[in-house]
Design a protein around this motif. Sequence first.
Motif, short mmCIF file in Angstrom:
data_model
loop_
_atom_site.label_atom_id
_atom_site.label_comp_id
_atom_site.label_asym_id
_atom_site.label_seq_id
_atom_site.Cartn_x
_atom_site.Cartn_y
_atom_site.Cartn_z
N LYS A 106 0.83 -1.23 0.00
CA LYS A 106 0.00 0.00 0.00
C LYS A 106 0.85 1.26 0.00
O LYS A 106 0.42 2.29 -0.51
N LYS A 149 -1.29 1.72 8.85
CA LYS A 149 -1.65 0.59 7.97
C LYS A 149 -0.46 -0.33 7.77
O LYS A 149 0.67 0.13 7.63
N TYR A 155 -6.12 -7.10 4.83
CA TYR A 155 -7.36 -7.40 4.09
C TYR A 155 -8.53 -7.28 5.06
O TYR A 155 -8.35 -7.45 6.27
N ASP A 156 -9.71 -6.99 4.52
CA ASP A 156 -10.93 -6.89 5.32
C ASP A 156 -10.72 -6.07 6.61
O ASP A 156 -11.19 -6.46 7.69
N GLY A 157 -9.99 -4.99 6.50
CA GLY A 157 -9.80 -4.10 7.65
C GLY A 157 -8.75 -4.58 8.64
O GLY A 157 -8.41 -3.88 9.59
N GLU A 191 -1.13 7.26 7.31
CA GLU A 191 -1.75 8.16 6.34
C GLU A 191 -2.79 9.03 7.05
O GLU A 191 -3.28 8.66 8.13
N ASP A 192 -3.14 10.14 6.43
CA ASP A 192 -4.15 11.02 7.03
C ASP A 192 -5.50 10.34 7.00
O ASP A 192 -5.86 9.67 6.02
N PHE A 193 -6.25 10.54 8.06
CA PHE A 193 -7.63 10.05 8.11
C PHE A 193 -8.46 10.89 7.15
O PHE A 193 -8.30 12.10 7.08
N VAL A 194 -9.33 10.22 6.39
CA VAL A 194 -10.19 10.95 5.45
C VAL A 194 -11.61 10.96 6.01
O VAL A 194 -12.19 9.90 6.28
N GLU A 199 -18.12 5.44 0.76
CA GLU A 199 -17.04 4.70 0.12
C GLU A 199 -17.58 4.22 -1.23
O GLU A 199 -18.71 3.74 -1.33
N ASN A 279 -8.56 5.16 -2.10
CA ASN A 279 -8.12 4.46 -0.89
C ASN A 279 -7.11 3.38 -1.27
O ASN A 279 -5.97 3.42 -0.86
N GLU A 280 -7.52 2.43 -2.11
CA GLU A 280 -6.55 1.41 -2.50
C GLU A 280 -6.90 0.76 -3.84
O GLU A 280 -8.02 0.90 -4.34
P1 ADP Z 1 -8.30 -3.45 3.63
O1 ADP Z 1 -7.26 -3.63 2.57
O2 ADP Z 1 -8.08 -4.29 4.82
O3 ADP Z 1 -9.71 -3.50 3.11
P2 ADP Z 1 -8.50 -0.56 3.68
O4 ADP Z 1 -7.28 0.26 3.46
O5 ADP Z 1 -9.48 -0.64 2.57
O6 ADP Z 1 -8.06 -1.98 4.19
O7 ADP Z 1 -9.24 -0.04 4.97
C1 ADP Z 1 -10.39 -0.68 5.51
C2 ADP Z 1 -11.42 0.36 5.93
O8 ADP Z 1 -10.83 1.27 6.88
C3 ADP Z 1 -11.85 1.24 4.77
O9 ADP Z 1 -12.90 0.61 4.05
C4 ADP Z 1 -12.29 2.50 5.50
O10 ADP Z 1 -13.60 2.35 6.03
C5 ADP Z 1 -11.30 2.60 6.64
N1 ADP Z 1 -10.13 3.46 6.25
C6 ADP Z 1 -9.00 3.03 5.65
N2 ADP Z 1 -8.16 4.05 5.39
C7 ADP Z 1 -8.79 5.17 5.86
C8 ADP Z 1 -8.45 6.56 5.89
N3 ADP Z 1 -7.29 7.02 5.44
N4 ADP Z 1 -9.38 7.39 6.41
C9 ADP Z 1 -10.56 6.97 6.91
N5 ADP Z 1 -10.92 5.67 6.92
C10 ADP Z 1 -10.06 4.78 6.40
#
Ligand code: ADP
Length: 410
Positions: A106, A149, A155-157, A191-194, A199, A279-280
């Motif tokens: 990531k 992160k 995966y899956d949070g 990373e900064d919180f968004v 989503e 996001n990713e």
């Molecule tokens: P994974 O690869 O495990 O799915 P993600 O990077 O998609 O991980 O993050 C999982 C969830 O965490 C996202 O769907 C979102 O709800 C929350 N999240 C992740 N990054 C951020 C961010 N920078 N700001 C706010 N919420 C975030």
Amino acid sequence: MFDITGQKRWGIIGDGQLARMLALDAYALGLRPVVLTGDSSSPAGQVSPLVVRGHVDSREDLHALLSQVDGAIIESEFVDCDALEATGLAEKVYPRTSAIRILQNKFEQKKLLESLGVKSSSFYPLDKKNMEGAVASLTHNFTKPIVLKFATFGYDGKGVLVLRGSGQRDQDLAGDFLLTATKRRIDVYAEDFVGFDRELAMIAVRGRDGTIKTWPLVITEQKSGVCERVTGPAVSLGIKKEIETEAQIACEKIGAHLGLVGVFAVEFFLTSSGDLVVNEIAPRVHNSGHFSQNAGCVSQFENHWRAVLGLSLGRTDTAPFFMMQNLLGPAEVTSKDCAQAPRGAESMHVHWYGKRGISPGRKLGHLNAVSHSVDNRGDLISAVQSAYGRWQEEQRQMFLNAQNAQKGPS
Ligand code: ADP
């Protein structure tokens, strides 16, 4: 390479639900999928009579698979690219390891997005030798939440930690998170919180000749980091057309720059001020694209095969409204064998993964539903929600019955 039926063989590196749905669509195109698995009763092993017994991270097992197929695809980006390249046959694999290496990390994704001028949240490396100190200095004088992160294997949070500025509690949570990462030799970055309103996600397919098609932008809903529901097209549900166009442009830039062939997914945040932020990225078929199996278009699974085979890509325009509901194991139900596909879901399509065992939040299957008018979506959404609720209740009941039977008469 042909098997005795005269059909071409293609390998699938992985044996979970994505591999299963890829295998099923491979047959539809006249291919013989060969699954690399250590377990022929895995979701993909069950539906694929041709398997290579082994492990996805083993050079020997990868070699055994690749030497008997024309090409191969991955189910997960977390493959060992060194092992793949050491087989000397990595050029058979889609997407290329050069692209997988970037997208499996990531932090590398963030650098890529920055270089392409695609918006994503600001990010910070953490000093590997002093991660705790680095987090402490980030959270010191807290002005806004930050997110830690795992660079790989999230995966899956799992592998995401939001620090909201609660002093000692943040420090404790971060300490546990960093310890887990260190034990697993995973790099962590911040990373900064968004602050997002929604989503969103878009799946795209890119052919060998560089042609790219995108499915409509969709709205995704997560529960504890796990995708629970997808609805779309987002534009019919109140998202501006310009946002969808921005998402398409992001997909085009990413796909072209990395030379991706096959399906890939981009997940976005739509911020409260209306900005679209990536996001990713996932270099493979994706949960946010399961709707495509029944939404009146060519599915992401079939289009993935079409792309890697060099065939023309199938259409990606959809019905006016579609919805995908993941069937997640209900809270407090953990069992090695207790799980059954939903019954009586007349107005929807059931996709069951055949996994052994159930646990809270585990993805066991999904329901797809479509409507020929976006105005009728309310009834469809309620029908799907109640089928999901009934199914979760049935699983809970089966679990309790099994527990009581084990205890015997009191
Ligand atoms: P994974 O690869 O495990 O799915 P993600 O990077 O998609 O991980 O993050 C999982 C969830 O965490 C996202 O769907 C979102 O709800 C929350 N999240 C992740 N990054 C951020 C961010 N920078 N700001 C706010 N919420 C975030």
